[in-house]
Design an enzyme around this catalytic site. Structure first.
Site, PDB file in Angstrom:
ATOM      1  N   CYS A   1      -2.051   9.234   2.935  1.00 56.52           N
ATOM      2  CA  CYS A   1      -1.743   8.706   1.607  1.00 56.52           C
ATOM      3  C   CYS A   1      -2.825   9.062   0.601  1.00 56.52           C
ATOM      4  O   CYS A   1      -2.554   9.231  -0.573  1.00 56.52           O
ATOM      5  CB  CYS A   1      -1.564   7.190   1.686  1.00 56.52           C
ATOM      6  SG  CYS A   1      -3.002   6.376   2.411  1.00 56.52           S
TER       7      CYS A   1
ATOM      8  N   GLU B   1       0.874  -1.186   0.000  1.00 53.98           N
ATOM      9  CA  GLU B   1       0.000   0.000   0.000  1.00 53.98           C
ATOM     10  C   GLU B   1       0.905   1.228   0.000  1.00 53.98           C
ATOM     11  O   GLU B   1       1.547   1.530   1.005  1.00 53.98           O
ATOM     12  CB  GLU B   1      -0.907  -0.018   1.244  1.00 53.98           C
ATOM     13  CG  GLU B   1      -1.837  -1.219   1.331  1.00 53.98           C
ATOM     14  CD  GLU B   1      -2.866  -1.255   0.200  1.00 53.98           C
ATOM     15  OE1 GLU B   1      -3.120  -0.209  -0.413  1.00 53.98           O
ATOM     16  OE2 GLU B   1      -3.388  -2.351  -0.077  1.00 53.98           O
TER      17      GLU B   1
HETATM   18  P1  NAD Z   1       8.640   4.616   4.222  1.00 51.19           P
HETATM   19  O1  NAD Z   1       8.521   3.802   2.994  1.00 51.19           O
HETATM   20  O2  NAD Z   1       9.844   5.443   4.387  1.00 51.19           O
HETATM   21  O3  NAD Z   1       8.551   3.707   5.519  1.00 51.19           O
HETATM   22  C1  NAD Z   1       7.454   2.874   5.790  1.00 51.19           C
HETATM   23  C2  NAD Z   1       7.900   1.763   6.736  1.00 51.19           C
HETATM   24  O4  NAD Z   1       8.871   0.966   6.062  1.00 51.19           O
HETATM   25  C3  NAD Z   1       8.596   2.259   7.997  1.00 51.19           C
HETATM   26  O5  NAD Z   1       8.289   1.401   9.066  1.00 51.19           O
HETATM   27  C4  NAD Z   1      10.071   2.142   7.643  1.00 51.19           C
HETATM   28  O6  NAD Z   1      10.912   1.989   8.771  1.00 51.19           O
HETATM   29  C5  NAD Z   1      10.046   0.875   6.817  1.00 51.19           C
HETATM   30  N1  NAD Z   1      11.169   0.738   5.876  1.00 51.19           N
HETATM   31  C6  NAD Z   1      11.853   1.715   5.248  1.00 51.19           C
HETATM   32  N2  NAD Z   1      12.809   1.162   4.470  1.00 51.19           N
HETATM   33  C7  NAD Z   1      12.715  -0.181   4.611  1.00 51.19           C
HETATM   34  C8  NAD Z   1      13.418  -1.292   4.079  1.00 51.19           C
HETATM   35  N3  NAD Z   1      14.425  -1.136   3.226  1.00 51.19           N
HETATM   36  N4  NAD Z   1      13.046  -2.539   4.460  1.00 51.19           N
HETATM   37  C9  NAD Z   1      12.017  -2.725   5.326  1.00 51.19           C
HETATM   38  N5  NAD Z   1      11.320  -1.701   5.872  1.00 51.19           N
HETATM   39  C10 NAD Z   1      11.660  -0.447   5.511  1.00 51.19           C
HETATM   40  O7  NAD Z   1       7.323   5.505   4.261  1.00 51.19           O
HETATM   41  P2  NAD Z   1       6.967   6.610   5.341  1.00 51.19           P
HETATM   42  O8  NAD Z   1       7.692   7.858   5.005  1.00 51.19           O
HETATM   43  O9  NAD Z   1       7.078   6.056   6.708  1.00 51.19           O
HETATM   44  O10 NAD Z   1       5.410   6.785   5.095  1.00 51.19           O
HETATM   45  C11 NAD Z   1       4.894   7.691   4.217  1.00 51.19           C
HETATM   46  C12 NAD Z   1       4.538   7.000   2.915  1.00 51.19           C
HETATM   47  O11 NAD Z   1       3.593   5.964   3.162  1.00 51.19           O
HETATM   48  C13 NAD Z   1       3.859   7.938   1.941  1.00 51.19           C
HETATM   49  O12 NAD Z   1       4.377   7.685   0.674  1.00 51.19           O
HETATM   50  C14 NAD Z   1       2.400   7.535   2.007  1.00 51.19           C
HETATM   51  O13 NAD Z   1       1.659   7.838   0.847  1.00 51.19           O
HETATM   52  C15 NAD Z   1       2.515   6.067   2.238  1.00 51.19           C
HETATM   53  N6  NAD Z   1       1.294   5.516   2.831  1.00 51.19           N
HETATM   54  C16 NAD Z   1       0.502   4.738   2.061  1.00 51.19           C
HETATM   55  C17 NAD Z   1      -0.690   4.238   2.585  1.00 51.19           C
HETATM   56  C18 NAD Z   1      -1.615   3.396   1.748  1.00 51.19           C
HETATM   57  O14 NAD Z   1      -2.498   2.763   2.314  1.00 51.19           O
HETATM   58  N7  NAD Z   1      -1.459   3.357   0.440  1.00 51.19           N
HETATM   59  C19 NAD Z   1      -1.041   4.515   3.917  1.00 51.19           C
HETATM   60  C20 NAD Z   1      -0.193   5.300   4.680  1.00 51.19           C
HETATM   61  C21 NAD Z   1       0.989   5.789   4.121  1.00 51.19           C
END
Ligand code: NAD
Length: 522
Positions: free
Chosen positions: A293, A259
């Site tokens: 998001c 997501e």
């Molecule tokens: P992010 O991708 O930086 O991090 C999300 C999660 O992934 C965090 O827990 C982070 O620690 C982890 N992560 C980061 N790199 C990783 C890796 N290499 N391996 C495993 N885990 C890893 O995103 P963010 O900045 O925390 O969140 C914001 C983003 O999330 C925005 O792009 C937003 O649109 C999206 N989002 C999407 C939805 C949806 O339902 N589509 C919902 C909420 C947020």
């Protein structure tokens, strides 16, 4: 409002927070300073999990999962019913934690807490029908049949972002548990407190200890070990990280649901109720300080009402209250961190340097707290600007005009993302016609996002670069299961019988195939 006058909830004591984080394994002794966003004060030292800690978390969750999966569904659902009551009972305490760790305003934090009981109720209701065995006809009528058995995947990894830490962390955990899985949950370091409290409440409700494990660490450090142990991964986060998770899932041959981000359009058609659309756009653009998001970053308004909409939208935005408070006062809270504030500011600065105009906002507000940023409306944004093409994920909206329905659809679809869209019209048929043409996993008619997201019976996911798979709906539970096909044949008849030659058997088989089609047996 000034951050120095802030009254922190009395429940957020060091002792309380230490008792919450102590379930996180951290054998190396490394910790991460989890801060209160409004002030920058350290709230607690969050243990950081090593690869060995994570492997042990999977082993422990796996042992508990075998017991949990052997329980009748009724007994599992009893735990979740109790959990539902506990969440509602503790809703304001959860709200406090979400606010402290994310900096969002209280109204948004409270609404986040509602997502968990809503999703839990839905799956309590749907699970008995979705998880029961299904009998299907076999290849030989009467003599054969097959049973579709739904088996839990095993131990599911849930990786959650910081913007809705409780909703994404716990709401996605619930259907995994209902289906009989264990869970290894990895929240973002910044926002681990509310999901940890969620797990505490699950155990209070009777969930076997160890079934849900929480591990913490910076994503790239812990990601490989998390994917290594998982039987399925549910990831919510940015599109860039989603690609990494998808690659790792492919390497381990496990299924995943991703997501991801959005660059969501709102289309205000000529016959829309302008006052309602303006009011909704405040939430669409600036709700959760633009860190949803599904929120709106591109706002397309029909030429005939553009000026009316723009002037009203700017005035209403300027009337919004922004500040740090653990009460329902402010319309807007903080961004999640100073780093994120700088990213948002860089999108606005880039747009201005390339010719966009700031109609309102465009400034950080250090007087309110370290990471505050004003709600900002831009005009003249183009795709060459960061704010015109990539997700800003902050309180920044670009305003555009269009003159025809075709143009509006084409502008809405002119993006690599496809998560959410919002269509405004007083003609339901017209709105539906436009909605069907938008390449987006969710489209809300005369609403921004809540109607689609809270329709728990319908799958909700992203198209294009916004994701793979969906949460909610039947799919949101069944994805946490494997289908096992147990087929029974009462007598060996799928071969020549007695002295029958193979040629005769083939002739008979062809007649049978025709008959089965005609009689609609297969
Ligand atoms: P992010 O991708 O930086 O991090 C999300 C999660 O992934 C965090 O827990 C982070 O620690 C982890 N992560 C980061 N790199 C990783 C890796 N290499 N391996 C495993 N885990 C890893 O995103 P963010 O900045 O925390 O969140 C914001 C983003 O999330 C925005 O792009 C937003 O649109 C999206 N989002 C999407 C939805 C949806 O339902 N589509 C919902 C909420 C947020």
């Amino acid at each position: 409002m000034n951050a120095t006058t802030l009254q922190r909830p009395t429940d957020l004591t060091r002792d309380r927070l230490e008792s919450l984080v102590k379930r996180v394994p951290g054998s190396t002794g490394n910790t991460w300073k989890l801060t209160e966003v409004y002030t920058g004060d350290v709230l607690v030292e969050l243990p950081q999990s090593s690869a060995d800690d994570i492997a042990k978390a999977y082993a422990d969750a796996g042992a508990a999962q075998r017991v949990w999966a052997s329980w009748p569904l009724r007994k599992r659902l009893k735990v979740l019913k109790k959990f539902h009551s506990l969440v509602v009972k503790n809703q304001y305490r959860i709200t406090d934690l979400i606010q402290a760790e994310s900096g969002k305003n209280r109204r948004m934090a409270f609404e986040e807490t509602c997502d968990v009981p809503m999703g839990t109720s839905h799956y309590i209701k749907r699970a008995p029908s979705l998880l029961k065995d299904r009998r299907h006809g076999g290849p030989v009528p009467v003599l054969s049949h097959s049973v579709e058995v739904r088996r839990p995947k095993g131990v599911v990894a849930i990786i959650a972002p910081w913007n809705f830490p409780f909703a994404t962390g716990i709401s996605d955990t619930i259907p995994a548990l209902v289906a009989g899985n264990g869970v290894v949950l990895k929240p973002d370091n910044k926002t681990a407190l509310s999901p940890l409290f969620g797990v505490e409440l699950l155990e209070k409700a009777g969930l076997p200890r160890g079934l849900v494990q929480v591990v913490c660490g910076e994503g790239p450090d812990v990601g490989p070990a998390i994917l290594q142990g998982a039987d399925y991964v549910m990831f919510t986060g940015s599109t860039d990280t989603g690609r990494i998770i998808g690659e790792l899932a492919g390497k381990h041959l496990i299924d995943c649901c991703l997501e991801l981000g959005g660059k969501n359009p709102m289309l205000v058609l000529q016959d829309a109720d302008v006052d309602e659309a303006v009011h909704a756009a405040l939430f669409g653009g600036f709700g959760n300080s633009g860190q949803i998001c599904m929120h709106i970053e591109r706002l397309y308004v029909h030429d005939s009402i553009y000026e009316q909409f723009r002037d009203a939208f700017v005035a209403a935005t300027e009337a919004m209250t922004i500040g740090a408070a653990y009460d329902f006062g402010p319309d807007l809270g903080s961004l999640v961190s100073v780093d994120h504030r700088d990213r948002v500011a860089s999108h606005v600065d880039d747009a201005v340097a390339k010719g966009a105009t700031v109609l309102t906002g465009g400034q950080a507000r250090p007087d309110l707290g370290p990471a505050f940023y004003e709600p900002t409306i831009l005009e003249g944004v183009t795709k060459e600007m960061l704010a015109g093409s990539t997700e800003t994920f902050g309180p920044v909206v670009g305003l555009y005009r269009f003159t025809s329905e075709d143009e509006a659809v084409s502008l809405a679809n002119d993006t690599e993302y496809g998560l959410n869209a919002s269509v405004w019209s007083s003609d339901p048929d017209r709105a539906m016609r436009v909605a069907r043409r938008i390449d987006s996993g969710n489209v809300n008619i005369n609403d921004i996002l809540a109607t689609a997201f809270a329709s728990k019976g319908t799958p909700s996911g992203g198209l294009k670069q916004s994701g793979v798979g969906a949460r909610h709906g039947d799919q949101g539970l069944l994805k946490y299961t494997d289908a096992q096909n147990i087929a029974t044949l009462k007598k060996q008849v799928m071969e020549p019988q007695g002295n029958q030659t193979y040629a005769a058997y083939a002739r008979q088989t062809r007649i049978t195939l025709r008959l089965m089609r005609k009689l609609r047996i297969r």
